[in-house]
Design a protein around this motif. Structure first.
Motif, PDB file in Angstrom:
ATOM      1  N   SER A  87      42.059  49.296  26.349  1.00 34.26           N
ATOM      2  CA  SER A  87      42.413  50.638  26.815  1.00 34.26           C
ATOM      3  C   SER A  87      43.529  50.547  27.840  1.00 34.26           C
ATOM      4  N   GLY A  88      44.697  51.129  27.506  1.00 33.56           N
ATOM      5  CA  GLY A  88      45.809  51.154  28.445  1.00 33.56           C
ATOM      6  C   GLY A  88      46.135  49.769  28.972  1.00 33.56           C
ATOM      7  N   ALA A  89      46.324  49.675  30.288  1.00 28.58           N
ATOM      8  CA  ALA A  89      46.681  48.409  30.932  1.00 28.58           C
ATOM      9  C   ALA A  89      45.518  47.845  31.735  1.00 28.58           C
ATOM     10  N   GLN A  90      44.291  48.119  31.336  1.00 30.30           N
ATOM     11  CA  GLN A  90      43.134  47.646  32.088  1.00 30.30           C
ATOM     12  C   GLN A  90      43.020  46.124  32.084  1.00 30.30           C
ATOM     13  N   GLU A  91      43.531  45.468  31.030  1.00 29.59           N
ATOM     14  CA  GLU A  91      43.594  44.003  31.044  1.00 29.59           C
ATOM     15  C   GLU A  91      44.379  43.510  32.257  1.00 29.59           C
ATOM     16  N   GLN A  92      45.526  44.144  32.521  1.00 37.09           N
ATOM     17  CA  GLN A  92      46.390  43.721  33.613  1.00 37.09           C
ATOM     18  C   GLN A  92      45.693  43.853  34.952  1.00 37.09           C
ATOM     19  N   LEU A  93      44.724  44.749  35.024  1.00 41.72           N
ATOM     20  CA  LEU A  93      44.016  44.996  36.268  1.00 41.72           C
ATOM     21  C   LEU A  93      42.721  44.200  36.378  1.00 41.72           C
ATOM     22  N   GLY A  94      42.457  43.296  35.422  1.00 43.75           N
ATOM     23  CA  GLY A  94      41.344  42.373  35.591  1.00 43.75           C
ATOM     24  C   GLY A  94      40.187  42.497  34.632  1.00 43.75           C
ATOM     25  N   LEU A  95      40.239  43.418  33.646  1.00 45.63           N
ATOM     26  CA  LEU A  95      39.090  43.621  32.768  1.00 45.63           C
ATOM     27  C   LEU A  95      39.130  42.596  31.631  1.00 45.63           C
ATOM     28  N   ILE A  96      38.772  41.366  31.969  1.00 48.23           N
ATOM     29  CA  ILE A  96      38.706  40.269  31.009  1.00 48.23           C
ATOM     30  C   ILE A  96      37.515  39.393  31.363  1.00 48.23           C
ATOM     31  N   GLY A  97      37.098  38.561  30.426  1.00 50.11           N
ATOM     32  CA  GLY A  97      36.018  37.612  30.697  1.00 50.11           C
ATOM     33  C   GLY A  97      35.915  36.591  29.585  1.00 50.11           C
ATOM     34  N   ALA A  98      35.273  35.463  29.878  1.00 51.80           N
ATOM     35  CA  ALA A  98      35.121  34.379  28.904  1.00 51.80           C
ATOM     36  C   ALA A  98      33.853  34.579  28.088  1.00 51.80           C
ATOM     37  N   LEU A  99      33.863  34.001  26.886  1.00 51.34           N
ATOM     38  CA  LEU A  99      32.735  34.116  25.964  1.00 51.34           C
ATOM     39  C   LEU A  99      32.529  32.765  25.293  1.00 51.34           C
ATOM     40  N   VAL A 100      31.332  32.189  25.452  1.00 44.92           N
ATOM     41  CA  VAL A 100      31.008  30.881  24.882  1.00 44.92           C
ATOM     42  C   VAL A 100      29.805  31.049  23.961  1.00 44.92           C
ATOM     43  N   ILE A 101      29.953  30.584  22.702  1.00 43.61           N
ATOM     44  CA  ILE A 101      28.873  30.720  21.721  1.00 43.61           C
ATOM     45  C   ILE A 101      28.413  29.332  21.291  1.00 43.61           C
ATOM     46  N   GLU A 102      27.153  29.035  21.542  1.00 42.10           N
ATOM     47  CA  GLU A 102      26.598  27.742  21.171  1.00 42.10           C
ATOM     48  C   GLU A 102      26.282  27.725  19.677  1.00 42.10           C
ATOM     49  N   PRO A 103      26.529  26.600  18.990  1.00 48.85           N
ATOM     50  CA  PRO A 103      26.193  26.520  17.558  1.00 48.85           C
ATOM     51  C   PRO A 103      24.690  26.496  17.353  1.00 48.85           C
ATOM     52  N   ARG A 104      24.256  27.027  16.227  1.00 50.16           N
ATOM     53  CA  ARG A 104      22.814  27.034  15.951  1.00 50.16           C
ATOM     54  C   ARG A 104      22.318  25.641  15.569  1.00 50.16           C
ATOM     55  N   ASP A 105      23.230  24.799  15.045  1.00 43.50           N
ATOM     56  CA  ASP A 105      22.882  23.423  14.709  1.00 43.50           C
ATOM     57  C   ASP A 105      23.417  22.488  15.782  1.00 43.50           C
ATOM     58  N   HIS A 106      23.304  21.215  15.523  1.00 39.94           N
ATOM     59  CA  HIS A 106      23.828  20.206  16.439  1.00 39.94           C
ATOM     60  C   HIS A 106      25.319  20.414  16.650  1.00 39.94           C
ATOM     61  N   ASP A 107      25.739  20.401  17.891  1.00 37.44           N
ATOM     62  CA  ASP A 107      27.157  20.553  18.194  1.00 37.44           C
ATOM     63  C   ASP A 107      27.887  19.274  17.788  1.00 37.44           C
ATOM     64  N   PRO A 108      28.924  19.375  16.935  1.00 41.32           N
ATOM     65  CA  PRO A 108      29.638  18.165  16.513  1.00 41.32           C
ATOM     66  C   PRO A 108      30.472  17.546  17.627  1.00 41.32           C
ATOM     67  N   ILE A 109      30.645  18.270  18.740  1.00 40.36           N
ATOM     68  CA  ILE A 109      31.452  17.772  19.849  1.00 40.36           C
ATOM     69  C   ILE A 109      30.513  17.265  20.938  1.00 40.36           C
ATOM     70  N   ALA A 110      30.609  15.988  21.253  1.00 41.15           N
ATOM     71  CA  ALA A 110      29.747  15.391  22.272  1.00 41.15           C
ATOM     72  C   ALA A 110      30.412  15.496  23.637  1.00 41.15           C
ATOM     73  N   TYR A 111      29.639  15.923  24.638  1.00 41.26           N
ATOM     74  CA  TYR A 111      30.171  16.023  25.998  1.00 41.26           C
ATOM     75  C   TYR A 111      29.024  16.007  26.997  1.00 41.26           C
ATOM     76  N   ASP A 112      29.348  15.636  28.227  1.00 43.27           N
ATOM     77  CA  ASP A 112      28.357  15.568  29.298  1.00 43.27           C
ATOM     78  C   ASP A 112      28.430  16.779  30.227  1.00 43.27           C
ATOM     79  N   ARG A 113      29.632  17.311  30.415  1.00 39.43           N
ATOM     80  CA  ARG A 113      29.819  18.498  31.260  1.00 39.43           C
ATOM     81  C   ARG A 113      30.723  19.482  30.536  1.00 39.43           C
ATOM     82  N   ASP A 114      30.587  20.754  30.903  1.00 39.89           N
ATOM     83  CA  ASP A 114      31.250  21.816  30.156  1.00 39.89           C
ATOM     84  C   ASP A 114      31.781  22.858  31.137  1.00 39.89           C
ATOM     85  N   TYR A 115      33.080  23.127  31.089  1.00 42.47           N
ATOM     86  CA  TYR A 115      33.682  24.106  31.994  1.00 42.47           C
ATOM     87  C   TYR A 115      34.615  25.042  31.223  1.00 42.47           C
ATOM     88  N   VAL A 116      34.586  26.308  31.587  1.00 43.37           N
ATOM     89  CA  VAL A 116      35.566  27.284  31.114  1.00 43.37           C
ATOM     90  C   VAL A 116      36.745  27.265  32.072  1.00 43.37           C
TER      91      VAL A 116
END
Length: 642
Positions: free
Chosen positions: A143-172
């Motif tokens: 809507s309009g320029a609301q993105e420019q004013l901060g209306l954003i956010g991150a979205l992380v979706i975990e797989p339902r099966d085993h994650d093929p990517i191995a990692y110890d820590r996870d950061y956005v």
């Protein structure tokens, strides 16, 4: 949906938007405080969109907060769940949330005026849909320029099966751009003077420097060529650090946002470009990055030193620091100037040296559609077959001595351990597959490529089909008020890392490096080809498709279940990150049945890009450049699947 200039001004004025970020940032004599947005998990979420104040530069400015946070909370979902998100609008104007890259029913896509009415002031809208995919994504206002004013956010979706990517820590790592200038004023400045924020125009001083490095004859010839085009090679970005500062998870550079690790651990960094107008070049000096995911989809690992991330794209990388040292996460805009910065460290408070800014890049004659790779044999044909694209890529990569990115046959997987990915070959895993009915191909959504999907072989009636071009490909383009140039020669340029990144001594990711970890589900040959030119008039700041703004263009119609090829031809001197809502875009980069699935594709100047689309989701979908002010200025189309 894009609106008229008058309605845009009214919307910004009515919004009166503002947000408060806890802590003081970048103020003289004040200690900066790093923080990350809160993380929300589960299947039901309540989000409140409110006005407040933000202070990133020592001055309080209007902005937007979501549940008291800027950026908004990071939402964590799980593939296979059904989620509900109740969004309450406390703004004085209509708002919305679009789930970028998420396969949802059209009425849940969040584009006011196209797929729903928007969320009126004081009202609550409940989004409800099944989660059909996994990976790293993000959400933002449409809507309009609301993105420019901060209306954003991150979205992380975990797989339902085993994650093929191995990692110890996870950061956005959510990157964004912020200006103390009101978005309406910023947009107005661009309409009045397109280079308002460009302070890198060529001068007598740069002429003398060029003569010293390139010679008088070459310099004069180059200036004359640019003079005849009435353009400038300094047109790298419309909005620059002349007004922008750059944030990492909502923190300016002085706040030094940090991600912690223990030496030897594998750290997953989920990079999201949630900016409005900024293309970033990302690197971690002294620490190689292994790219394992692009736009939420797993790719075969490729180790690099740097990558360019267009607006709205996402890249997941694995890093494995073995020393007890700190490392700087540096994201510099393509237009250079300021930067976003964070630290990867074993302990809180540690810092590392910030690398010097790379030189300001300039456009070339290749970006104008003249010379360079655009004149190479076989490079100026659109709608290439997979075999043709493979030959093209081999030709490009074989002759590219300026970039040391590994080729497919020599992929560096030094950062990966045995078992890190479920498959490194062209075979499937031993997990059970979900068969697909070829008679109903595309009538229901194809699954995201993964260990459970099988590839639908080409249908007999389509194996020899020759795609037919649509009327979009026959539109004659003429230089005029809305088309300032038509490129003489265009090419895929898939192994070109982009202006400012060639020959910099680092391994830089390119689209040619992306090869899906899993085969795509739809193996049918496209029966139709839709050719679209990306056009604009920089001086008047008008953008569109085929020389037409959104208000002048008819919708693009797709038949439910059909398989089509989109061909985008960039007749402008700017990169355009193109986003098609609701449907996957399978980039034709020579990887054949392992073509990478993306939701956003960045098209370079004078570049021709083709990708396949399965029209498997009915509804009205937005198709636009994700540079906000380009979209608002007309580079937007409606795609109707029915």
């Amino acid at each position: 949906m894009p609106v008229s200039r008058r309605r845009f001004v009214q919307g910004i004025a009515a919004a009166g938007l503002a947000a408060l970020v806890e802590g003081k940032f970048n103020q003289a004599g004040a200690e900066t405080i790093a923080q990350s947005p809160p993380i929300l998990k589960g299947t039901h979420f309540d989000l409140a969109i409110e006005t407040h104040q933000a202070d990133f530069t020592g001055r309080r400015r209007k902005a937007i907060k979501i549940n008291g946070s800027l950026p908004g909370p990071t939402l964590k979902w799980r593939e296979g769940d059904t989620v509900t998100v109740a969004v309450t609008n406390h703004l004085p104007a209509v708002t919305s949330i679009h789930w970028h890259g998420i396969r949802v029913p059209a009425e849940m896509d969040g584009v006011p005026g196209l797929s729903f009415a928007g969320i009126a002031p004081g009202k609550t809208f409940v989004y409800r849909f099944p989660v059909l995919q996994n990976g790293t994504y993000w959400y933002h206002s449409h809507s309009g320029a609301q993105e420019q004013l901060g209306l954003i956010g991150a979205l992380v979706i975990e797989p339902r099966d085993h994650d093929p990517i191995a990692y110890d820590r996870d950061y956005v790592v959510l990157l964004s751009d912020w200006s103390d200038t009101n978005p309406d004023t910023l947009y107005g400045n661009l309409k009045k003077q397109n280079d308002y924020y460009n302070f890198h125009k060529r001068t007598a001083g740069t002429f003398i420097n060029d003569v010293g490095s390139k010679g008088l004859r070459s310099t004069v010839q180059n200036r004359l060529k640019w003079g005849r085009t009435d353009m400038t090679p300094a047109d790298i970005a419309d909005v620059t650090s002349a007004t922008y500062i750059y944030l990492m998870n909502g923190n300016p550079p002085d706040a030094n946002w940090a991600a912690l690790f223990n030496p030897g651990e594998r750290v997953r960094l989920r990079f999201i470009n949630g900016s409005v107008m900024t293309i970033f070049d990302v690197r971690i000096p002294g620490l190689p990055m292994t790219v394992v995911q692009a736009d939420g989809n797993c790719v075969q690992p490729v180790t690099i030193d740097e990558f360019r991330i267009g607006v709205a794209e996402t890249y997941d990388v694995i890093v494995q620091p073995h020393e007890d040292n700190a490392y700087t996460i540096c994201a510099q805009p393509e237009s250079r100037g300021r930067y976003a910065r964070g630290t990867l460290a074993p302990r809180v408070g540690m810092t590392a040296e910030i690398p010097p800014m790379d030189p300001y890049p300039y456009r070339t004659m290749t970006d104008m559609g003249m010379g360079g790779t655009a004149n190479m044999k076989g490079m100026n044909t659109g709608g290439m077959s997979a075999d043709q694209m493979t030959g093209m890529k081999d030709m490009q990569m074989g002759g590219d001595s300026n970039n040391s990115t590994p080729e497919k046959g020599d992929m560096d997987v030094s950062g990966m351990k045995e078992g890190d990915v479920s498959t490194m070959s062209h075979t499937h895993t031993d997990q059970p597959a979900e068969p697909l009915n070829d008679k109903l191909a595309g009538m229901t959504p194809f699954p995201q490529p993964g260990p459970r999907t099988t590839r639908l072989m080409p249908l007999p009636s389509q194996t020899t089909a020759r795609p037919s071009k649509t009327k979009e490909g026959e539109v004659p383009l003429h230089v005029g008020p809305e088309v300032v140039m038509v490129a003489m020669n265009t090419s895929p340029r898939l192994s070109d890392p982009g202006d400012g990144l060639n020959a910099n001594g680092r391994r830089v990711l390119t689209y040619a490096d992306l090869r899906a970890l899993y085969r795509g589900a739809d193996g049918r040959t496209p029966t139709r080809e839709i050719i679209l030119h990306l056009t604009g008039n920089m001086e008047r700041f008008i953008w569109g498709f085929d020389g037409r703004k959104f208000s002048q263009a008819e919708p693009i119609h797709l038949k439910l279940g059909e398989r089509v090829r989109f061909v985008l031809i960039n007749d402008t001197m700017m990169e355009h990150p193109m986003h098609l809502h609701g449907l996957w875009s399978e980039l034709e980069n020579g990887s054949g049945e392992f073509a990478p699935y993306k939701h956003t594709l960045m098209v370079k100047p004078a570049e021709r890009v083709s990708y396949l689309v399965s029209a498997d989701a009915p509804g009205r979908w937005a198709f636009h450049c994700h540079l906000l002010y380009h979209m608002e200025s007309g580079m937007f189309r409606t795609v109707i699947v029915s």
